[in-house]
Every structure is written in structure tokens, then in C-alpha cells.
Design a protein around this motif. Structure first.
Motif, mmCIF file in Angstrom:
data_model
loop_
_atom_site.group_PDB
_atom_site.id
_atom_site.type_symbol
_atom_site.label_atom_id
_atom_site.label_comp_id
_atom_site.label_asym_id
_atom_site.label_seq_id
_atom_site.Cartn_x
_atom_site.Cartn_y
_atom_site.Cartn_z
ATOM 1 N N ASP A 12 0.845 -1.184 0.000
ATOM 2 C CA ASP A 12 0.000 0.000 0.000
ATOM 3 C C ASP A 12 0.884 1.239 0.000
ATOM 4 O OD1 ASP A 12 0.888 -0.557 2.505
ATOM 5 O OD2 ASP A 12 -0.966 -0.028 3.530
ATOM 6 N N ASP A 13 0.275 2.385 0.011
ATOM 7 C CA ASP A 13 1.005 3.632 -0.190
ATOM 8 C C ASP A 13 1.779 4.112 1.027
ATOM 9 O OD1 ASP A 13 -1.779 4.742 -2.164
ATOM 10 O OD2 ASP A 13 0.057 3.749 -2.815
ATOM 11 N N GLU A 14 1.724 3.393 2.147
ATOM 12 C CA GLU A 14 2.436 3.830 3.341
ATOM 13 C C GLU A 14 3.938 3.680 3.148
ATOM 14 O OE1 GLU A 14 1.231 1.779 6.839
ATOM 15 O OE2 GLU A 14 -0.878 1.894 6.315
ATOM 16 N N GLU A 15 4.684 4.559 3.788
ATOM 17 C CA GLU A 15 6.132 4.429 3.821
ATOM 18 C C GLU A 15 6.487 3.332 4.812
ATOM 19 O OE1 GLU A 15 8.723 5.988 2.236
ATOM 20 O OE2 GLU A 15 7.236 6.880 0.911
ATOM 21 N N GLN A 16 7.373 2.426 4.436
ATOM 22 C CA GLN A 16 7.767 1.345 5.314
ATOM 23 C C GLN A 16 9.263 1.404 5.555
ATOM 24 O OE1 GLN A 16 6.526 -2.169 3.260
ATOM 25 N NE2 GLN A 16 4.453 -2.055 4.088
ATOM 26 N N GLY A 17 9.652 0.960 6.749
ATOM 27 C CA GLY A 17 11.065 0.883 7.069
ATOM 28 C C GLY A 17 11.704 -0.296 6.353
ATOM 29 N N LEU A 18 13.026 -0.310 6.348
ATOM 30 C CA LEU A 18 13.770 -1.358 5.662
ATOM 31 C C LEU A 18 13.467 -2.732 6.268
ATOM 32 C CD1 LEU A 18 15.868 -2.177 3.577
ATOM 33 C CD2 LEU A 18 17.629 -1.735 5.284
ATOM 34 N N THR A 19 13.403 -2.816 7.598
ATOM 35 C CA THR A 19 13.127 -4.098 8.255
ATOM 36 C C THR A 19 11.759 -4.627 7.862
ATOM 37 O OG1 THR A 19 14.437 -3.348 10.133
ATOM 38 C CG2 THR A 19 13.024 -5.258 10.481
ATOM 39 N N THR A 20 10.768 -3.765 7.860
ATOM 40 C CA THR A 20 9.418 -4.177 7.491
ATOM 41 C C THR A 20 9.375 -4.637 6.050
ATOM 42 O OG1 THR A 20 8.540 -2.580 9.048
ATOM 43 C CG2 THR A 20 7.010 -3.452 7.421
ATOM 44 N N GLN A 21 10.046 -3.927 5.169
ATOM 45 C CA GLN A 21 10.050 -4.314 3.761
ATOM 46 C C GLN A 21 10.702 -5.673 3.567
ATOM 47 O OE1 GLN A 21 11.989 -1.178 1.621
ATOM 48 N NE2 GLN A 21 10.275 0.237 1.807
ATOM 49 N N VAL A 22 11.798 -5.930 4.283
ATOM 50 C CA VAL A 22 12.490 -7.210 4.148
ATOM 51 C C VAL A 22 11.628 -8.343 4.686
ATOM 52 C CG1 VAL A 22 14.458 -8.558 4.965
ATOM 53 C CG2 VAL A 22 14.801 -6.227 4.155
ATOM 54 N N LEU A 23 11.016 -8.140 5.871
ATOM 55 C CA LEU A 23 10.200 -9.185 6.472
ATOM 56 C C LEU A 23 8.910 -9.426 5.703
ATOM 57 C CD1 LEU A 23 10.686 -8.407 10.254
ATOM 58 C CD2 LEU A 23 11.656 -10.304 8.952
ATOM 59 N N ASP A 24 8.355 -8.383 5.084
ATOM 60 C CA ASP A 24 7.113 -8.530 4.338
ATOM 61 C C ASP A 24 7.325 -9.078 2.925
ATOM 62 O OD1 ASP A 24 5.426 -7.789 6.319
ATOM 63 O OD2 ASP A 24 5.208 -5.713 5.651
ATOM 64 N N SER A 25 8.530 -8.946 2.418
ATOM 65 C CA SER A 25 8.750 -9.390 1.035
ATOM 66 C C SER A 25 8.687 -10.906 0.963
ATOM 67 C CB SER A 25 10.106 -8.889 0.533
ATOM 68 O OG SER A 25 11.139 -9.518 1.250
ATOM 69 N N SER A 26 8.192 -11.370 -0.135
ATOM 70 C CA SER A 26 8.036 -12.799 -0.327
ATOM 71 C C SER A 26 8.180 -13.109 -1.799
ATOM 72 C CB SER A 26 6.663 -13.249 0.168
ATOM 73 O OG SER A 26 6.465 -14.596 -0.146
ATOM 74 N N SER A 27 8.654 -14.302 -2.059
ATOM 75 C CA SER A 27 8.799 -14.700 -3.451
ATOM 76 C C SER A 27 7.522 -15.355 -3.984
ATOM 77 C CB SER A 27 9.984 -15.671 -3.591
ATOM 78 O OG SER A 27 9.761 -16.808 -2.778
ATOM 79 N N LEU A 28 6.485 -15.429 -3.154
ATOM 80 C CA LEU A 28 5.230 -16.039 -3.593
ATOM 81 C C LEU A 28 4.457 -15.086 -4.499
ATOM 82 C CD1 LEU A 28 3.976 -17.548 -0.214
ATOM 83 C CD2 LEU A 28 5.170 -18.721 -2.047
ATOM 84 N N SER A 29 3.897 -15.629 -5.559
ATOM 85 C CA SER A 29 3.057 -14.816 -6.436
ATOM 86 C C SER A 29 1.707 -14.592 -5.759
ATOM 87 C CB SER A 29 2.857 -15.528 -7.776
ATOM 88 O OG SER A 29 2.052 -16.673 -7.596
ATOM 89 N N PHE A 30 0.939 -13.674 -6.319
ATOM 90 C CA PHE A 30 -0.370 -13.365 -5.735
ATOM 91 C C PHE A 30 -1.278 -14.590 -5.752
ATOM 92 C CE2 PHE A 30 -4.750 -11.802 -6.105
ATOM 93 C CZ PHE A 30 -4.834 -11.116 -4.898
#
Length: 160
Positions: A12-30
Motif C-alpha cells: 500500500d502507499d504507506e512508507e515502510q522501514g527497511l526491516t518491514t520491507q524485508v520481512l514482508d517481502s516474499s517470493s510467492l506470487s499473488f
């Protein structure tokens, strides 16, 4: 549809910290995320139904009921991690609008198992399972706009 995909995948349009982006990222497709959500959610429902059936098992049925019902609710709750990621899910769980329902739900999980394994009180276990159900319902309704307000209005009009 694209906006729904962005929100569910945590972009979503919120700014995220680096840690959050790393933990939220996933290689799974939608589509993979949606499939695993459905599998995990269906498994949770199946465990809850199986737990309810265990109520009629004469020996140890109450313990099996409490364990399966609680695991089913935890699996159903955890299934949403596939849609939005675990960090975002935890953040949403503890937002002020969901905090009370989340706490009641988590304490009900713990108290259900305590009632069966340590206190050996079957009635309390069933009561805490009812609390689990109600808290899970209230928590789920918080994701539907104006659903809680509609429920409150319905109950107040029925009681008046």
C-alpha cells in the motif's frame, strides 16, 4: 483489482522501514498466496469442525475438542498472513480498533487449553471456546467497513 492486489500483498502507499520491507517481502506470487490462504483457512475450519465432533468422544474427547478447536482458530487467523504478510498482519491485529478483540481472542486460546489440561474444567473450556468464537467473529467484522456498527445497531434495536 490492482489496488486490492497491492493492499493484500502489503504494497500500500504507506512508507515502510527497511526491516518491514524485508520481512514482508516474499517470493510467492499473488495467486500462490491466495491458494495457500484458502488451504490454511480451510484447514482451520476443518480442525474446528473436527474438534466439535470430538465433543462426543467419551474418553478424552473434551481435550481433543479444545486442542482441535483452538488450533483451527489459530490456523484460520494465520491464513491471512499469506495475503498481507506476517508483519503487516500483526500490526493490523494490534491496531486500536482490533486490540480488544485480539486480546480476548488470544487469552481465550490460552484459557481454553488451561481449563482442559490444568484445571480439568470442561464447562470453562466450552465457555472459553464460545469466547474464542465471539472474539474471532468481532475481529473478522473489523475488516468489513461499517459491519460492527451495523451489528451494534441491530442489537440495540432488538433490545429496545
Amino acid at each position: 483489482m490492482e489496488k486490492l492486489r497491492r493492499v493484500l500483498s502489503g504494497q500500500d502507499d504507506e512508507e515502510q522501514g527497511l526491516t518491514t520491507q524485508v520481512l514482508d517481502s516474499s517470493s510467492l506470487s499473488f495467486s500462490t498466496r491466495v491458494k495457500w490462504f484458502a488451504i490454511c483457512f480451510a484447514g482451520g475450519i476443518l480442525c474446528s469442525i473436527l474438534g466439535t465432533i470430538m465433543l462426543w468422544v467419551p474418553v478424552g474427547g473434551m481435550k481433543l475438542f479444545a486442542v482441535f478447536y483452538t488450533l483451527g482458530n489459530i490456523a484460520a487467523l494465520a491464513s491471512t498472513c499469506f495475503l498481507m504478510g506476517p508483519v503487516k498482519q500483526l500490526k493490523k491485529m494490534f491496531e486500536p480498533t482490533r486490540l480488544l478483540a485480539t486480546l480476548v481472542m488470544l487469552f481465550s486460546f490460552i484459557l481454553t487449553l488451561c481449563a482442559v489440561f490444568w484445571w480439568h474444567k470442561k464447562g470453562l473450556a466450552v465457555l472459553f471456546c464460545v469466547f474464542q468464537f465471539l472474539a474471532m467473529t468481532w475481529y473478522s467484522l473489523s475488516y468489513i467497513p461499517y459491519a460492527r456498527d451495523a451489528i451494534i445497531k441491530c442489537f440495540t434495536s432488538c433490545l429496545s
